[in-house]
Design an enzyme around this catalytic site. Structure first.
Site, PDB file in Angstrom:
ATOM      1  N   LEU A 105       0.840  -1.209   0.000  1.00 16.51           N
ATOM      2  CA  LEU A 105       0.000   0.000   0.000  1.00 16.51           C
ATOM      3  C   LEU A 105       0.870   1.252   0.000  1.00 16.51           C
ATOM      4  O   LEU A 105       0.561   2.244   0.662  1.00 16.51           O
ATOM      5  CB  LEU A 105      -0.948  -0.025   1.203  1.00 16.51           C
ATOM      6  CG  LEU A 105      -1.892  -1.233   1.204  1.00 16.51           C
ATOM      7  CD1 LEU A 105      -2.589  -1.379   2.557  1.00 16.51           C
ATOM      8  CD2 LEU A 105      -2.929  -1.109   0.081  1.00 16.51           C
ATOM      9  N   GLY A 106       1.969   1.193  -0.758  1.00 23.95           N
ATOM     10  CA  GLY A 106       2.824   2.373  -0.909  1.00 23.95           C
ATOM     11  C   GLY A 106       2.140   3.411  -1.779  1.00 23.95           C
ATOM     12  O   GLY A 106       0.905   3.406  -1.930  1.00 23.95           O
ATOM     13  N   MET A 159       1.850   3.794  -4.940  1.00 26.12           N
ATOM     14  CA  MET A 159       1.006   3.273  -6.016  1.00 26.12           C
ATOM     15  C   MET A 159      -0.152   2.452  -5.465  1.00 26.12           C
ATOM     16  O   MET A 159      -1.316   2.703  -5.781  1.00 26.12           O
ATOM     17  CB  MET A 159       1.843   2.415  -6.981  1.00 26.12           C
ATOM     18  CG  MET A 159       2.841   3.189  -7.807  1.00 26.12           C
ATOM     19  SD  MET A 159       2.080   4.290  -9.058  1.00 26.12           S
ATOM     20  CE  MET A 159       1.703   3.075 -10.345  1.00 26.12           C
ATOM     21  N   GLY A 160       0.165   1.441  -4.652  1.00 23.61           N
ATOM     22  CA  GLY A 160      -0.870   0.542  -4.147  1.00 23.61           C
ATOM     23  C   GLY A 160      -1.914   1.279  -3.316  1.00 23.61           C
ATOM     24  O   GLY A 160      -3.126   1.013  -3.414  1.00 23.61           O
ATOM     25  N   ASN A 220       6.635  -3.651 -10.967  1.00 24.96           N
ATOM     26  CA  ASN A 220       7.548  -3.435 -12.079  1.00 24.96           C
ATOM     27  C   ASN A 220       8.424  -4.649 -12.354  1.00 24.96           C
ATOM     28  O   ASN A 220       9.618  -4.514 -12.615  1.00 24.96           O
ATOM     29  CB  ASN A 220       8.439  -2.224 -11.782  1.00 24.96           C
ATOM     30  CG  ASN A 220       7.652  -0.933 -11.805  1.00 24.96           C
ATOM     31  OD1 ASN A 220       6.811  -0.731 -12.671  1.00 24.96           O
ATOM     32  ND2 ASN A 220       7.910  -0.060 -10.849  1.00 24.96           N
ATOM     33  N   SER A 267       1.213   2.440 -15.918  1.00 33.82           N
ATOM     34  CA  SER A 267       1.843   3.719 -16.176  1.00 33.82           C
ATOM     35  C   SER A 267       0.979   4.843 -15.637  1.00 33.82           C
ATOM     36  O   SER A 267      -0.200   4.661 -15.384  1.00 33.82           O
ATOM     37  CB  SER A 267       2.075   3.927 -17.680  1.00 33.82           C
ATOM     38  OG  SER A 267       2.750   5.158 -17.911  1.00 33.82           O
ATOM     39  N   LYS A 299       4.986  -2.781 -20.971  1.00 31.51           N
ATOM     40  CA  LYS A 299       5.366  -1.683 -20.074  1.00 31.51           C
ATOM     41  C   LYS A 299       6.869  -1.405 -20.171  1.00 31.51           C
ATOM     42  O   LYS A 299       7.311  -0.239 -20.138  1.00 31.51           O
ATOM     43  CB  LYS A 299       4.999  -2.035 -18.632  1.00 31.51           C
ATOM     44  CG  LYS A 299       5.405  -0.986 -17.588  1.00 31.51           C
ATOM     45  CD  LYS A 299       4.796   0.368 -17.892  1.00 31.51           C
ATOM     46  CE  LYS A 299       4.915   1.353 -16.740  1.00 31.51           C
ATOM     47  NZ  LYS A 299       6.096   1.348 -15.939  1.00 31.51           N
ATOM     48  N   HIS A 334       7.368   0.507 -23.275  1.00 32.70           N
ATOM     49  CA  HIS A 334       6.861   1.859 -22.988  1.00 32.70           C
ATOM     50  C   HIS A 334       7.944   2.684 -22.286  1.00 32.70           C
ATOM     51  O   HIS A 334       8.219   3.827 -22.657  1.00 32.70           O
ATOM     52  CB  HIS A 334       5.607   1.739 -22.111  1.00 32.70           C
ATOM     53  CG  HIS A 334       5.158   3.023 -21.485  1.00 32.70           C
ATOM     54  ND1 HIS A 334       5.743   3.531 -20.328  1.00 32.70           N
ATOM     55  CD2 HIS A 334       4.203   3.921 -21.834  1.00 32.70           C
ATOM     56  CE1 HIS A 334       5.165   4.682 -20.021  1.00 32.70           C
ATOM     57  NE2 HIS A 334       4.219   4.932 -20.914  1.00 32.70           N
ATOM     58  N   GLU A 384      10.057   5.919 -23.429  1.00 33.31           N
ATOM     59  CA  GLU A 384      10.068   7.089 -22.530  1.00 33.31           C
ATOM     60  C   GLU A 384      11.496   7.618 -22.333  1.00 33.31           C
ATOM     61  O   GLU A 384      11.720   8.824 -22.337  1.00 33.31           O
ATOM     62  CB  GLU A 384       9.450   6.641 -21.204  1.00 33.31           C
ATOM     63  CG  GLU A 384       9.401   7.637 -20.098  1.00 33.31           C
ATOM     64  CD  GLU A 384       9.011   6.938 -18.786  1.00 33.31           C
ATOM     65  OE1 GLU A 384       7.976   6.245 -18.755  1.00 33.31           O
ATOM     66  OE2 GLU A 384       9.768   7.058 -17.794  1.00 33.31           O
TER      67      GLU A 384
END
Lengths: 295, 295, 295, 295
Positions: D8-9, D11-12, D86, D112, D164, D167, D171
């Site tokens: 749950l950082g 992102m999560g 990732n 992303s 990804k 991608h 990038e």
């Protein structure tokens, strides 16, 4: 034969010595009176018997252009001027035309060999008309290394400096290749004696070369290159090579990479990477490394 | 001394010849009975007196792995195996551990010199424990070139193949640099005799090297390289070098450019450039070149 | 306001249309009488009331230079000329000086937007003196896109074309990046629907952009790009960008790589790779791929 | 629908918030009890009704591997695990096999959108079997951006992380291209207001993009990027992209250049350039720049 030399720095001075040792009659001129045989250009010209040959060995660009122009006024029909400096090949046509107006010939010579040339001979890449080149062969023969190689009449006016430019472009690529290999070996945990590896390569390998010998010599003197900063100037020919790659639409990625690596080596902080870091920060919230002393 | 050699192809066979000429007692094994001295691996091992030394010279990857495994079962404590093939350095620890389980030593040797090694000697880059390397020195001394260079004990297990990998990575960069210079000279209107320029560089220049000598030789045989397609395979070490540059975060732009140039040389039509052309067409209405035979 | 436009091709013609739709009084001249409003340049000038403004939209190099020179003779003190073509930024100072001798002002404008500009508006990068730029603002306002962006007065004479040149250099890098990613996805065994991946990226990703939208459009029309050859011209600005990177000693490896990839795309057979193949053959005895039809 | 989230950082945690706002029943687990809804993994699993769906959002490599392994033991036939982290695409087959042994499905999702995803939605690239992907569509629909793009089922297991990875490789190239252009503009004497040029490009140009918008934003905050050091980390996907280019023999020079520029940005002193400087010194007698504090 008789030759005037203008510019008696490291290269020109050593060439005078080498030519005199070969029995030539050399009159040198330099702005430093301590080095010079002649009082000025007019004096140098007056000491030479027609048809004269004058070798210009001064910095490229304006100094060479001005010297050639001055010689045009001083010399006579049938004389010949050699530009042995690091001129851009594209200057040669202009120099030749300037002199042709006076009936004076022009030969451009790219010279390789660095500080070792005084002893080993200088490799010479020559551009110009056959008649002019032939007249100068006694000089070329005494300057070049003793073996069967080290001299080429590469084409018309400009071909000598062009060949030298490409020689130096290749040199950039070769140095970069050895240097990248050096960094990989130094970074890896596998090879424990990096200088010994380079030394061993001097015989029997595909990568053996004079540059490799020199790198071995440098590593003998400073095994971790601790005393040398990772900072490399560039001297024109590398840039011109890449410019030519653009003009001719020839992809030269390794030589361009070598040139760019030198550019980057001279930057304290890369604006390109500042922009990359700024972007990462914007989209990812990635922390940036702040400059310790903001400008 | 006594040595078994497994794999008697171009390299292994020439090595057997060179070692026998130096007075060593060599027993070779090859799957081709016409080349082989022994009926099979067990027979080869039985013909050697303990402590044995066996040189493996078979293709890298599975063939080497299987040969090393088989030797582990056949050899005894105190024997030593040499992998002289083109193994990836990362295979060596595994090979060494496999053999160590049987008390058998392991030495990895990167070999350079190509087809010229038979006559001139092979440059050897060696990884392994001191005791194992020392035992094999009579063999190494006979394989290496006669001079003071051409041999290095570069570090522990894996260091030999690692040094050879970097050697080949450098080689890619060197070849690319000469080749880019060749293309520039050939494209330019200034230099009229390109092969003569390369030939002249063999002495006195900064770029003189064995590869330059070979390029001169190639241009003697085919001055415009008309008979050769611009198509270059790659053999593993260049890829591994770039992979290592990534693992170690070492920028190797010239070597990577050399590898990519080979990749590109093998493409009939570049999907990357198809996408670039498609984009140009979309925003600029630029005409695209249609494929003659749509796939 | 009143404006003369010289050059009514795809760009100039669309601009005339867009400006007239915005209520401007536009007189156009083109060598094609079917497009032209005026009989010749003198006629065009005579139809404009002083102080006049004339927009030049002809090919860069000699055509632009000659047009500017002709306008210098025809125009009067207080008039202003706009070069909206793809001139090299280094031409601008010369154009400005030529006109200044007649008391005529000069503004350079880099125009982006391609065939879409007619509808969406043209992004304008402008160089020149404040007074000249201000006078032209009604024209710029009608040409630019409707939003708050799309126009910049980037600096003095030359700044407009300079900014446009760098814009196009960046564009080369962006296109190459998407195209390399396209090739990787197409080559990989993992992604089975490459066009769907590009389409999905149009929203929410870091790589979303107008070029990505166009690539998606191209893939809609031709999912494997089968109908397009991997052949990409280049139009000057990319070359100039790399030339500037050399002049300014700024490393631009990604943009240079993009330019070189285009050069390579136009070669049937790479002389560089012929030389590499020749070298591999010389030292390794590697077979070369013979050209099917020797030249 | 019901979903467990592990990790749950940044992102999560944001994903949990976004999913709950969309009406989903989300149970989160994190090693930080202040963030966690469940006491441990077993507790999380016990709070979900079969068939369960669990989204893993922990660092790639060992943490993800261990979490997937633990879930394999806790979950039951018919459940499905999502790896939204990732991970390298090459880990996915292993994860899928590990779970398949328990009858548990596996879906890999490349995500992303960075810190902006919480608000704008996350672009999702998904790999896995149709049945597994279909079951998760309510979750995907709530996470993705609202428009028609931003989601792709790219192929089987691994395809999501592969897409990804590419991608992110693209990038890298895009960022490098903008950044090189930034440095050129900043170095040139022509353009006097560099941030204004970037801002103007946001509309009507070929280079308009989200990254350009972000660069404009960064330049608004710090017009000369004075506060940011030219130092850029890299996070795995760029390296993997270049590794894949090697595996697949796809030339990706612009992306590789972008990666190498980041490597170089993190070096205080370049060993490669030390070797180049040492060579220049050896053959040319060129002075080297000494390190101020010899190591």
């Amino acid at each position: 034969m008789q030759l005037g030399i203008i510019g008696l720095g490291k290269m020109g001075g050593n060439m005078r010595t080498r030519l005199r040792a070969a029995g030539h009659d050399v009159v040198g001129y330099d702005t430093d009176p301590g080095l010079s045989d002649a009082a000025d250009l007019a004096d140098l010209v007056s000491r030479l018997a027609a048809p004269r040959a004058v070798w210009v060995m001064v910095p490229s660009g304006d100094p060479t252009r001005q010297t050639v122009a001055a010689l045009g006024d001083l010399l006579s029909e049938g004389d010949v001027v050699v530009d042995g400096g690091n001129s851009r090949f594209s200057d040669d046509a202009e120099h030749a035309a300037m002199l042709a107006a006076h009936g004076v010939g022009y030969v451009d010579v790219g010279v390789s060999g660095g500080v070792w040339g005084a002893e080993n001979g200088y490799a010479l890449m020559v551009g110009g008309e056959d008649a002019h080149v032939e007249r100068l062969m006694p000089i070329f023969d005494s300057l070049k290394p003793p073996g069967e190689y080290g001299f080429v009449h590469a084409g018309g006016v400009g071909a000598g400096h062009y060949a030298k430019m490409v020689h130096n472009g290749i040199e950039y690529g070769l140095m970069q290749a050895y240097a990248e290999g050096y960094e990989l070996l130094a970074a890896s945990e596998f090879v424990t004696d990096v200088p010994a590896v380079f030394k061993s390569w001097r015989e029997g390998t595909v990568v053996r070369s004079w540059l490799l010998d020199l790198l071995d010599r440098a590593l003998d003197e400073d095994p971790n290159l601790d005393r040398i900063a990772g900072y490399a100037p560039d001297s024109g020919e590398g840039r011109w090579t890449v410019e030519e790659s653009i003009r001719l639409a020839v992809p030269t990625p390794a030589i361009a990479a070598s040139l760019y690596a030198r550019f980057a080596s001279r930057q304290d902080d890369s604006p390109t990477m500042k922009a990359v870091a700024a972007l990462r920060n914007q989209f990812g919230g990635h922390a940036v490394k702040n400059r310790e002393t903001p400008a």
